[in-house]
Motif scaffolding. Structure first.
Motif, mmCIF file in Angstrom:
data_model
loop_
_atom_site.group_PDB
_atom_site.id
_atom_site.type_symbol
_atom_site.label_atom_id
_atom_site.label_comp_id
_atom_site.label_asym_id
_atom_site.label_seq_id
_atom_site.Cartn_x
_atom_site.Cartn_y
_atom_site.Cartn_z
ATOM 1 N N LYS A 244 54.201 38.650 37.728
ATOM 2 C CA LYS A 244 53.818 38.840 39.118
ATOM 3 C C LYS A 244 54.904 39.709 39.713
ATOM 4 O O LYS A 244 56.068 39.333 39.725
ATOM 5 C CB LYS A 244 53.718 37.506 39.859
ATOM 6 C CG LYS A 244 53.040 37.630 41.218
ATOM 7 C CD LYS A 244 52.649 36.282 41.763
ATOM 8 C CE LYS A 244 51.810 36.442 43.030
ATOM 9 N NZ LYS A 244 51.391 35.138 43.582
ATOM 10 N N ASN A 297 38.614 40.122 41.902
ATOM 11 C CA ASN A 297 39.568 40.110 43.010
ATOM 12 C C ASN A 297 41.013 40.326 42.597
ATOM 13 O O ASN A 297 41.882 40.485 43.455
ATOM 14 C CB ASN A 297 39.470 38.776 43.769
ATOM 15 C CG ASN A 297 38.108 38.586 44.399
ATOM 16 O OD1 ASN A 297 37.560 39.514 44.980
ATOM 17 N ND2 ASN A 297 37.557 37.395 44.274
ATOM 18 N N ARG A 298 41.282 40.330 41.286
ATOM 19 C CA ARG A 298 42.681 40.433 40.863
ATOM 20 C C ARG A 298 42.743 40.813 39.394
ATOM 21 O O ARG A 298 41.850 40.482 38.620
ATOM 22 C CB ARG A 298 43.408 39.105 41.097
ATOM 23 C CG ARG A 298 44.856 39.083 40.652
ATOM 24 C CD ARG A 298 45.494 37.732 40.914
ATOM 25 N NE ARG A 298 46.796 37.634 40.279
ATOM 26 C CZ ARG A 298 47.535 36.533 40.238
ATOM 27 N NH1 ARG A 298 47.097 35.422 40.815
ATOM 28 N NH2 ARG A 298 48.706 36.516 39.640
ATOM 29 N N THR A 299 43.824 41.504 39.017
ATOM 30 C CA THR A 299 44.107 41.777 37.612
ATOM 31 C C THR A 299 45.327 40.964 37.194
ATOM 32 O O THR A 299 46.381 41.044 37.835
ATOM 33 C CB THR A 299 44.373 43.268 37.376
ATOM 34 O OG1 THR A 299 43.148 43.992 37.588
ATOM 35 C CG2 THR A 299 44.833 43.527 35.944
ATOM 36 N N TYR A 300 45.193 40.169 36.149
ATOM 37 C CA TYR A 300 46.277 39.339 35.635
ATOM 38 C C TYR A 300 47.003 40.109 34.531
ATOM 39 O O TYR A 300 46.370 40.619 33.599
ATOM 40 C CB TYR A 300 45.736 38.012 35.107
ATOM 41 C CG TYR A 300 45.181 37.127 36.193
ATOM 42 C CD1 TYR A 300 45.935 36.075 36.716
ATOM 43 C CD2 TYR A 300 43.911 37.351 36.724
ATOM 44 C CE1 TYR A 300 45.437 35.264 37.731
ATOM 45 C CE2 TYR A 300 43.403 36.549 37.740
ATOM 46 C CZ TYR A 300 44.173 35.507 38.235
ATOM 47 O OH TYR A 300 43.675 34.724 39.251
#
Length: 332
Positions: A244, A297-300
């Motif tokens: 992150k 909604n997001r890329t990990y």
């Protein structure tokens, strides 16, 4: 960096008496004196630079009241290996006294701020005409020990020109593993299990309902991660570094029936979250260790320390096909 440039260009309002914006960026004088000034923007700039590097704002808490208490007390800290020049700039911006922040009129104006080493190489005269660098994932060169390597400020700046090349490495350049041929193993469930080490294994998907029951019994009786998966059968598991911002935390990734992708803190034995599964979910290997899981909604951003990112992507894709293609075929 382009966000920082734009922020500097917006410092033109002399004084304001209302609060509009993000709680994490509120300046202490707005909370204590109910008014803001140009120097309040410098405080917000410090918060932005911190978040660009760390991936999280400096002042964090469970609600706005607790966030404001931390702001008033200047209660924050830096993650390990925060870029030194960025840290120095943030410390000179996040100052409780507005007249002592780098860039304010009392400290010499914007000149000393623009001259800070954090902005080395920036040509301010025509910055508004420049094309900002494309924002892509930062993929540092891999060192032998990835747990200890998170890059440094010079490496980050030097890769602005080459990021598109680094991030365009596709999974097609990785060696293609041999396709698994369906086999019938009868009731010998051990043959479905491919053990890699004590915390890593993978299951084939050709088992019957009875064999699934036996596999689940075996998992419940001897797998320490069973408690986190809501009695779903684990199809693949192993340690990954979940990034992150520019920092990573070791997690135990658990791919299960459902399907689900859980991740667990392996030290404190706490479920930290779940990558939301949907028909739009898409895995992508960037190199041997790094892979992404794209969701709406997001890329990990994940790293496999054993260098088998393509195996994670292959298994996630296999489970995706098993879930959605089989479901579509059965509904026809």
């Amino acid at each position: 960096m382009c966000i920082v440039y734009k922020t500097l260009q917006l410092f033109s309002i002399a004084r304001a008496n209302s609060f509009v914006g993000t709680a994490q960026y509120v300046s202490p004088e707005l909370l204590t004196e109910k008014s803001a000034c140009k120097s309040s923007d410098l405080w917000a700039l410090g918060c932005i630079i911190y978040q660009l590097v760390a991936g999280l704002p400096p002042f964090r808490a469970g609600n706005e009241y607790l966030i404001f208490q931390k702001i008033i007390k200047l209660e924050y800290d830096f993650p390990e290996k925060f870029f030194p020049r960025a840290k120095d700039l943030v410390e000179k911006l996040l100052v409780l006294e507005p007249t002592k922040r780098l860039g304010c009129e009392e400290m010499g104006g914007y000149g000393p701020l623009k001259a800070h080493s954090f902005f080395d190489g920036i040509t301010w005269q025509d910055v508004h005409l420049q094309t900002p660098p494309k924002l892509t994932a930062y993929l540092p060169a891999m060192a032998e020990d990835d747990e200890e390597f998170y890059g440094n400020y010079d490496d980050l700046l030097s890769q602005f020109g080459g990021m598109q090349v680094a991030s365009s490495v596709s999974s097609q350049t990785l060696p293609s593993p041999e396709p698994v041929q369906p086999q019938k193993f009868g009731s010998n469930i051990e043959q479905y299990i491919h053990d890699l080490d004590n915390n890593s294994f993978e299951l084939d998907l050709q088992f019957s309902e009875e064999e699934k029951r036996l596999l689940l019994e075996k998992q419940a009786g001897g797998n320490q991660w069973h408690q986190f998966v809501e009695n779903n059968l684990i199809l693949k598991m192993g340690p990954v570094d979940k990034r992150k911002g520019l920092f990573a935390r070791r997690r135990q990734l658990l791919l299960t029936e459902g399907p689900h992708l859980y991740y667990v803190d392996p030290v404190n034995k706490v479920l930290k979250g779940e990558i939301p599964w949907s028909q739009e979910l898409r895995p992508e290997a960037k190199n041997f260790k790094t892979f992404f899981v794209h969701t709406p909604n997001r890329t990990y951003y994940l790293m496999d320390p054993s260098g088998n990112a393509h195996k994670w992507c292959k298994k996630i894709q296999e489970v995706w096909r098993h879930r959605y293609q089989n479901h579509q075929n059965s509904s026809i």
